[in-house]
Design a protein around this motif. Structure first.
Motif, PDB file in Angstrom:
ATOM      1  N   GLY A  47       0.789  -1.222   0.000  1.00 29.90           N
ATOM      2  CA  GLY A  47       0.000   0.000   0.000  1.00 29.90           C
ATOM      3  C   GLY A  47       0.823   1.275   0.000  1.00 29.90           C
ATOM      4  O   GLY A  47       0.270   2.372   0.060  1.00 29.90           O
ATOM      5  N   ASN A  48       2.163   1.157  -0.058  1.00 29.53           N
ATOM      6  CA  ASN A  48       3.008   2.342  -0.139  1.00 29.53           C
ATOM      7  C   ASN A  48       2.797   3.012  -1.493  1.00 29.53           C
ATOM      8  O   ASN A  48       2.686   2.340  -2.514  1.00 29.53           O
ATOM      9  CB  ASN A  48       4.488   1.975   0.008  1.00 29.53           C
ATOM     10  CG  ASN A  48       4.793   1.369   1.355  1.00 29.53           C
ATOM     11  OD1 ASN A  48       4.405   1.895   2.383  1.00 29.53           O
ATOM     12  ND2 ASN A  48       5.479   0.247   1.348  1.00 29.53           N
ATOM     13  N   VAL A  49       2.748   4.333  -1.487  1.00 26.65           N
ATOM     14  CA  VAL A  49       2.553   5.099  -2.715  1.00 26.65           C
ATOM     15  C   VAL A  49       3.865   5.806  -3.048  1.00 26.65           C
ATOM     16  O   VAL A  49       4.443   6.485  -2.199  1.00 26.65           O
ATOM     17  CB  VAL A  49       1.420   6.137  -2.560  1.00 26.65           C
ATOM     18  CG1 VAL A  49       1.250   6.958  -3.826  1.00 26.65           C
ATOM     19  CG2 VAL A  49       0.111   5.449  -2.188  1.00 26.65           C
ATOM     20  N   TYR A  50       4.322   5.637  -4.287  1.00 30.26           N
ATOM     21  CA  TYR A  50       5.543   6.283  -4.767  1.00 30.26           C
ATOM     22  C   TYR A  50       5.142   7.322  -5.806  1.00 30.26           C
ATOM     23  O   TYR A  50       4.419   7.000  -6.743  1.00 30.26           O
ATOM     24  CB  TYR A  50       6.480   5.257  -5.410  1.00 30.26           C
ATOM     25  CG  TYR A  50       6.904   4.163  -4.466  1.00 30.26           C
ATOM     26  CD1 TYR A  50       8.096   4.248  -3.763  1.00 30.26           C
ATOM     27  CD2 TYR A  50       6.095   3.044  -4.269  1.00 30.26           C
ATOM     28  CE1 TYR A  50       8.481   3.239  -2.888  1.00 30.26           C
ATOM     29  CE2 TYR A  50       6.472   2.033  -3.395  1.00 30.26           C
ATOM     30  CZ  TYR A  50       7.663   2.137  -2.711  1.00 30.26           C
ATOM     31  OH  TYR A  50       8.040   1.138  -1.854  1.00 30.26           O
ATOM     32  N   VAL A  51       5.608   8.550  -5.618  1.00 32.49           N
ATOM     33  CA  VAL A  51       5.285   9.629  -6.547  1.00 32.49           C
ATOM     34  C   VAL A  51       6.583  10.184  -7.125  1.00 32.49           C
ATOM     35  O   VAL A  51       7.467  10.615  -6.378  1.00 32.49           O
ATOM     36  CB  VAL A  51       4.494  10.763  -5.849  1.00 32.49           C
ATOM     37  CG1 VAL A  51       4.156  11.864  -6.837  1.00 32.49           C
ATOM     38  CG2 VAL A  51       3.235  10.223  -5.195  1.00 32.49           C
ATOM     39  N   ALA A  52       6.695  10.152  -8.451  1.00 30.30           N
ATOM     40  CA  ALA A  52       7.875  10.677  -9.140  1.00 30.30           C
ATOM     41  C   ALA A  52       7.548  12.043  -9.717  1.00 30.30           C
ATOM     42  O   ALA A  52       6.459  12.269 -10.245  1.00 30.30           O
ATOM     43  CB  ALA A  52       8.301   9.729 -10.253  1.00 30.30           C
ATOM     44  N   GLU A  53       8.514  12.947  -9.611  1.00 31.35           N
ATOM     45  CA  GLU A  53       8.367  14.298 -10.131  1.00 31.35           C
ATOM     46  C   GLU A  53       9.314  14.503 -11.311  1.00 31.35           C
ATOM     47  O   GLU A  53      10.421  13.980 -11.318  1.00 31.35           O
ATOM     48  CB  GLU A  53       8.679  15.321  -9.045  1.00 31.35           C
ATOM     49  CG  GLU A  53       7.767  15.205  -7.835  1.00 31.35           C
ATOM     50  CD  GLU A  53       8.255  16.034  -6.686  1.00 31.35           C
ATOM     51  OE1 GLU A  53       8.125  17.264  -6.727  1.00 31.35           O
ATOM     52  OE2 GLU A  53       8.797  15.436  -5.732  1.00 31.35           O
TER      53      GLU A  53
END
Length: 67
Positions: free
Chosen positions: A47-53
């Protein structure tokens, strides 16, 4: 369902069936938890969310679910 909203630099959590926004997190900026050109996101089996910019953001942030 998670949705990256580039308009307000937030990650929206939606009800998949209705599309209703249940919650959101993030804000514009360079601090931890803020986004500059959030572009891609992924969720792992825990359930970890990874957000790339992209562009000036140039990082990936990991968010753990709160229980």
């Amino acid at each position: 369902m998670y949705l990256d909203d580039g308009g307000d630099e937030q990650i929206k959590i939606l009800d998949h069936a209705s599309g209703t926004v249940l919650s959101s997190f993030g804000r514009p900026g360079h601090q931890v938890g803020a986004f500059t050109h959030a572009h891609t996101l992924a969720v792992d089996s825990k359930g970890n969310v990874y957000v790339a910019e992209t562009d000036w953001g140039r990082r990936v942030q990991k968010f753990k679910p709160v229980k």
